[in-house]
Design a protein around this motif. Structure first.
Motif, PDB file in Angstrom:
ATOM      1  N   VAL A 119       0.788  -1.340   0.089  1.00 54.93           N
ATOM      2  CA  VAL A 119       0.168  -0.023   0.041  1.00 54.93           C
ATOM      3  C   VAL A 119       1.104   1.249  -0.044  1.00 54.93           C
ATOM      4  CG1 VAL A 119      -1.471   1.335   1.253  1.00 54.93           C
ATOM      5  CG2 VAL A 119      -1.588  -1.191   1.252  1.00 54.93           C
ATOM      6  N   VAL A 120       0.806   1.937  -1.077  1.00 49.11           N
ATOM      7  CA  VAL A 120       1.555   3.173  -1.198  1.00 49.11           C
ATOM      8  C   VAL A 120       0.892   4.323  -0.753  1.00 49.11           C
ATOM      9  CG1 VAL A 120       3.110   4.419  -2.580  1.00 49.11           C
ATOM     10  CG2 VAL A 120       2.858   2.151  -3.007  1.00 49.11           C
ATOM     11  N   GLY A 121       1.190   4.938   0.449  1.00 51.72           N
ATOM     12  CA  GLY A 121       0.343   6.133   1.036  1.00 51.72           C
ATOM     13  C   GLY A 121      -0.246   5.772   2.150  1.00 51.72           C
ATOM     14  N   ALA A 122       0.025   6.356   3.452  1.00 50.60           N
ATOM     15  CA  ALA A 122      -0.320   6.132   4.818  1.00 50.60           C
ATOM     16  C   ALA A 122      -1.662   6.913   4.982  1.00 50.60           C
ATOM     17  CB  ALA A 122       0.518   6.050   5.721  1.00 50.60           C
ATOM     18  N   LEU A 142      11.967   3.070  -5.715  1.00 54.89           N
ATOM     19  CA  LEU A 142      10.723   2.597  -5.510  1.00 54.89           C
ATOM     20  C   LEU A 142       9.729   2.663  -6.720  1.00 54.89           C
ATOM     21  CD1 LEU A 142       9.408   0.692  -3.505  1.00 54.89           C
ATOM     22  CD2 LEU A 142       8.126   3.104  -2.541  1.00 54.89           C
ATOM     23  N   THR A 143       9.849   1.673  -7.686  1.00 58.10           N
ATOM     24  CA  THR A 143       9.151   1.930  -8.995  1.00 58.10           C
ATOM     25  C   THR A 143       7.733   0.914  -8.669  1.00 58.10           C
ATOM     26  OG1 THR A 143      10.207   0.266 -10.108  1.00 58.10           O
ATOM     27  CG2 THR A 143      11.293   2.540 -10.014  1.00 58.10           C
ATOM     28  N   ALA A 174       6.970  -0.933 -11.050  1.00 62.16           N
ATOM     29  CA  ALA A 174       7.248  -2.436 -11.682  1.00 62.16           C
ATOM     30  C   ALA A 174       7.948  -3.050 -10.510  1.00 62.16           C
ATOM     31  CB  ALA A 174       8.398  -2.024 -12.707  1.00 62.16           C
ATOM     32  N   SER A 175       9.016  -2.443  -9.589  1.00 67.13           N
ATOM     33  CA  SER A 175       9.565  -3.110  -8.435  1.00 67.13           C
ATOM     34  C   SER A 175       8.341  -3.817  -7.532  1.00 67.13           C
ATOM     35  CB  SER A 175      10.455  -2.270  -7.882  1.00 67.13           C
ATOM     36  OG  SER A 175       9.805  -1.167  -7.077  1.00 67.13           O
ATOM     37  N   LEU A 176       7.374  -2.787  -7.268  1.00 70.58           N
ATOM     38  CA  LEU A 176       6.353  -3.196  -6.512  1.00 70.58           C
ATOM     39  C   LEU A 176       5.512  -4.336  -6.923  1.00 70.58           C
ATOM     40  CD1 LEU A 176       4.845   0.332  -5.106  1.00 70.58           C
ATOM     41  CD2 LEU A 176       6.404  -1.436  -3.861  1.00 70.58           C
ATOM     42  N   GLN A 177       5.319  -4.314  -8.139  1.00 71.14           N
ATOM     43  CA  GLN A 177       4.550  -5.390  -8.861  1.00 71.14           C
ATOM     44  C   GLN A 177       5.421  -6.729  -8.777  1.00 71.14           C
ATOM     45  OE1 GLN A 177       3.893  -2.875 -12.686  1.00 71.14           O
ATOM     46  NE2 GLN A 177       2.134  -4.513 -12.634  1.00 71.14           N
ATOM     47  N   SER A 178       6.779  -6.535  -8.835  1.00 70.34           N
ATOM     48  CA  SER A 178       7.678  -7.686  -9.007  1.00 70.34           C
ATOM     49  C   SER A 178       7.687  -8.327  -7.242  1.00 70.34           C
ATOM     50  CB  SER A 178       8.753  -7.524  -9.434  1.00 70.34           C
ATOM     51  OG  SER A 178       9.739  -8.515  -8.857  1.00 70.34           O
ATOM     52  N   ASP A 179       7.472  -7.576  -6.435  1.00 65.68           N
ATOM     53  CA  ASP A 179       7.744  -8.120  -5.074  1.00 65.68           C
ATOM     54  C   ASP A 179       6.439  -8.179  -4.303  1.00 65.68           C
ATOM     55  OD1 ASP A 179      10.520  -7.434  -5.665  1.00 65.68           O
ATOM     56  OD2 ASP A 179      10.527  -5.561  -4.498  1.00 65.68           O
ATOM     57  N   TYR A 180       5.381  -7.855  -4.782  1.00 65.84           N
ATOM     58  CA  TYR A 180       4.278  -7.828  -4.136  1.00 65.84           C
ATOM     59  C   TYR A 180       3.112  -8.653  -4.897  1.00 65.84           C
ATOM     60  CZ  TYR A 180       6.485  -5.035  -0.577  1.00 65.84           C
ATOM     61  OH  TYR A 180       7.133  -4.156   0.271  1.00 65.84           O
ATOM     62  N   ASP A 181       2.128  -9.258  -4.182  1.00 61.49           N
ATOM     63  CA  ASP A 181       1.024  -9.979  -4.960  1.00 61.49           C
ATOM     64  C   ASP A 181      -0.018  -9.076  -5.368  1.00 61.49           C
ATOM     65  OD1 ASP A 181       1.677 -12.834  -4.572  1.00 61.49           O
ATOM     66  OD2 ASP A 181       1.377 -12.172  -2.525  1.00 61.49           O
ATOM     67  N   ALA A 182       0.025  -7.661  -4.887  1.00 58.80           N
ATOM     68  CA  ALA A 182      -1.083  -6.730  -5.186  1.00 58.80           C
ATOM     69  C   ALA A 182      -0.450  -5.454  -4.821  1.00 58.80           C
ATOM     70  CB  ALA A 182      -2.494  -6.907  -4.984  1.00 58.80           C
ATOM     71  N   GLY A 194       4.242  12.543 -10.086  1.00 58.64           N
ATOM     72  CA  GLY A 194       4.882  11.148 -10.004  1.00 58.64           C
ATOM     73  C   GLY A 194       4.785  10.819 -11.652  1.00 58.64           C
ATOM     74  N   ASP A 195       5.914  10.054 -12.051  1.00 55.06           N
ATOM     75  CA  ASP A 195       5.988   9.395 -13.336  1.00 55.06           C
ATOM     76  C   ASP A 195       5.642   7.943 -13.073  1.00 55.06           C
ATOM     77  OD1 ASP A 195       6.828  11.895 -14.163  1.00 55.06           O
ATOM     78  OD2 ASP A 195       8.775  11.441 -13.432  1.00 55.06           O
ATOM     79  N   ASP A 196       5.394   7.456 -14.407  1.00 53.59           N
ATOM     80  CA  ASP A 196       5.414   5.854 -14.591  1.00 53.59           C
ATOM     81  C   ASP A 196       3.918   5.313 -13.634  1.00 53.59           C
ATOM     82  OD1 ASP A 196       5.852   3.276 -15.261  1.00 53.59           O
ATOM     83  OD2 ASP A 196       7.168   2.952 -13.595  1.00 53.59           O
ATOM     84  N   LEU A 197       2.900   6.133 -13.711  1.00 50.14           N
ATOM     85  CA  LEU A 197       1.755   5.832 -13.026  1.00 50.14           C
ATOM     86  C   LEU A 197       0.747   5.106 -14.137  1.00 50.14           C
ATOM     87  CD1 LEU A 197       1.087   9.120 -11.249  1.00 50.14           C
ATOM     88  CD2 LEU A 197       2.029   6.885 -10.113  1.00 50.14           C
ATOM     89  N   PRO A 198      -0.322   4.394 -13.646  1.00 50.55           N
ATOM     90  CA  PRO A 198      -1.335   3.992 -14.464  1.00 50.55           C
ATOM     91  C   PRO A 198      -2.081   5.302 -15.252  1.00 50.55           C
ATOM     92  CG  PRO A 198      -1.308   3.021 -12.354  1.00 50.55           C
ATOM     93  CD  PRO A 198      -0.464   3.930 -12.143  1.00 50.55           C
ATOM     94  N   ALA A 199      -2.805   4.774 -16.107  1.00 47.46           N
ATOM     95  CA  ALA A 199      -3.343   5.781 -17.255  1.00 47.46           C
ATOM     96  C   ALA A 199      -4.395   6.730 -16.346  1.00 47.46           C
ATOM     97  CB  ALA A 199      -4.341   5.047 -18.046  1.00 47.46           C
TER      98      ALA A 199
END
Length: 440
Positions: free
Chosen positions: A147-150, A220-221, A223-231, A382-387
């Protein structure tokens, strides 16, 4: 004290200690047990209650009020928190006068609604004061979610995911968890460290690890989060502030209102936060009102809130507008900033008066100012975000983004109102969809 108020320029310590203590005390004194019972007794416990429909988190309001009326406030709190895990904060900052209380049958009949917000605070405070957490985790699923953002959306999602048995890592750029609840809301609405106390209580569910000082970027990209976590759930808020579009807005003394509010919230002594003699706040939302009111409470002599449209178009509720006026804030409408005037630092600011179609009328307004706070909306950074959809991350009704395995909610996502209660609902609902996707 009066002599200090009239000191020119931006100053610390304009008031005496007693004035600061009184000015930044709790905006609403909490109900005691007798007052809560009296307030609860006014509820009709409506079938198909309109207040429930008006609540973004669908709290069963008649049920929790009945539970208070029967002397079981902790049961009432669990009813609230099962739908809104940040019910304590929402009871303090939610514009109930525009939501549940506005449609209350008592309001329709008598012009005086049941005190739903204050009753919600009474119940949730009662439970949290016991130190008890009413929910337990399901068996671990073996799945891990980032979860990115607290803030409200992120913490709401994290709690629901943890309760469902997932392991959650919450990553946040700040030094503390809480997001806008911690950094972006007026001090008099959440005194005595309530925001952090609620975060600490929420984390008692277990299964949630919070890592501060972590933001999306080179290290902390997505892509790296998608690789390291299930969601992945993005609840990154809106980090940028819109420009005024006025000449000279880069002068000293022209500041972002969100930064001013954050500085005040994190100050160990509010007397050490400097404030001008003549303050102008530009904007019409809750942030603008919070900045304007707190400027007055810090000792500014003249505070003017300027908005480009009429008062009926302000995002700040009528209650908030009236609160500002009661504290001595002057509200000017139908005016847009034209030029910031001064030699290096702001000394005056000039506005164009505009009509309902935002066309300049030819008339202008010039205000003396040694501080100008911008509260004209925030932008996604932020860059490299979803649409994106407009200036926010595009999501469907379940919070799914254009990237498989990535959800988003809260202020950074398209859709609902920019309210704490809406963010909580979006985080909760996205968590349920993430759970369904992970366990089928």
């Amino acid at each position: 004290m009066a002599d200090k108020i009239f000191e020119p320029g931006v100053q610390k310590g304009r008031l005496d200690a007693q004035a600061y203590e009184a000015n930044f005390a709790d905006l609403h004194a909490p109900l005691d047990s007798h007052e809560a019972l009296v307030a609860a007794d006014r509820c009709y416990f409506c079938h198909d209650a309109p207040c429930v429909t008006a609540c973004p988190t669908d709290i069963d309001i008649p049920l929790f009020i009945r539970q208070i009326a029967t002397g079981t406030p902790d049961a009432a709190a669990k009813t609230i928190l099962s739908q809104n895990i940040m019910g304590g904060m929402c009871a303090r900052v939610c514009p109930t006068e525009q939501l549940c209380e506005e449609v209350c049958v008592r309001e329709e009949a008598e012009g005086k609604p049941v005190l739903i917000g204050q009753l919600q605070r009474y119940a949730t405070d009662h439970l949290q004061e016991q130190g008890h957490h009413p929910f337990t985790r399901a068996a671990e699923t073996g799945k891990t979610v980032a979860v990115v953002g607290a803030g409200p959306a992120g913490l709401s999602a994290a709690h629901r995911l943890a309760m469902l048995g997932h392991n959650v890592v919450v990553l946040d750029a700040h030094d503390k968890a809480g997001g806008l609840n911690e950094y972006g809301i007026a001090s008099y609405k959440t005194p005595d460290g309530f925001a952090q106390g609620e975060v600490d209580w929420l984390l008692k569910i277990g299964g949630i690890k919070v890592e501060t000082g972590r933001a999306l970027g080179a290290d902390l990209t997505l892509a790296s989060l998608q690789s390291d976590y299930d969601a992945v759930f993005l609840a990154i808020g809106l980090g940028g502030v819109n420009a005024l579009g006025a000449a000279g807005e880069d002068k000293d003394g022209v500041l972002d209102a969100v930064d001013f509010i954050s500085e005040l919230r994190q100050a160990s002594d509010v007397a050490q936060v400097p404030i001008g003699r003549d303050v102008v706040v530009i904007g019409g939302g809750m942030t603008a009102v919070d900045a304007a009111v707190q400027s007055k409470l810090l000792g500014a002599l003249n505070v003017t809130l300027v908005y480009r449209r009429g008062r009926d178009r302000m995002n700040a509720s009528v209650f908030e507008q009236d609160l500002a006026a009661s504290k001595g804030v002057r509200i000017v409408t139908h005016a847009t900033p034209k030029e910031v005037i001064g030699n290096g630092a702001v000394r005056e600011i000039e506005f164009d008066y505009v009509d309902e179609d935002m066309v300049a009328t030819g008339q202008t307004l010039r205000l003396t100012a040694d501080q100008v706070f911008k509260a004209i909306g925030q932008t996604l950074e932020g860059d490299d975000l979803p649409a994106l959809e407009g200036r926010k991350i595009q999501v469907d009704e379940n919070g799914r983004t254009s990237v498989k395995g990535v959800w988003a909610g809260g202020d950074c996502a398209s859709g609902g109102d920019d309210l704490t209660v809406t963010a909580v609902a979006e985080g909760r609902d996205a968590a349920m969809d993430i759970h369904a996707a992970l366990v089928g």
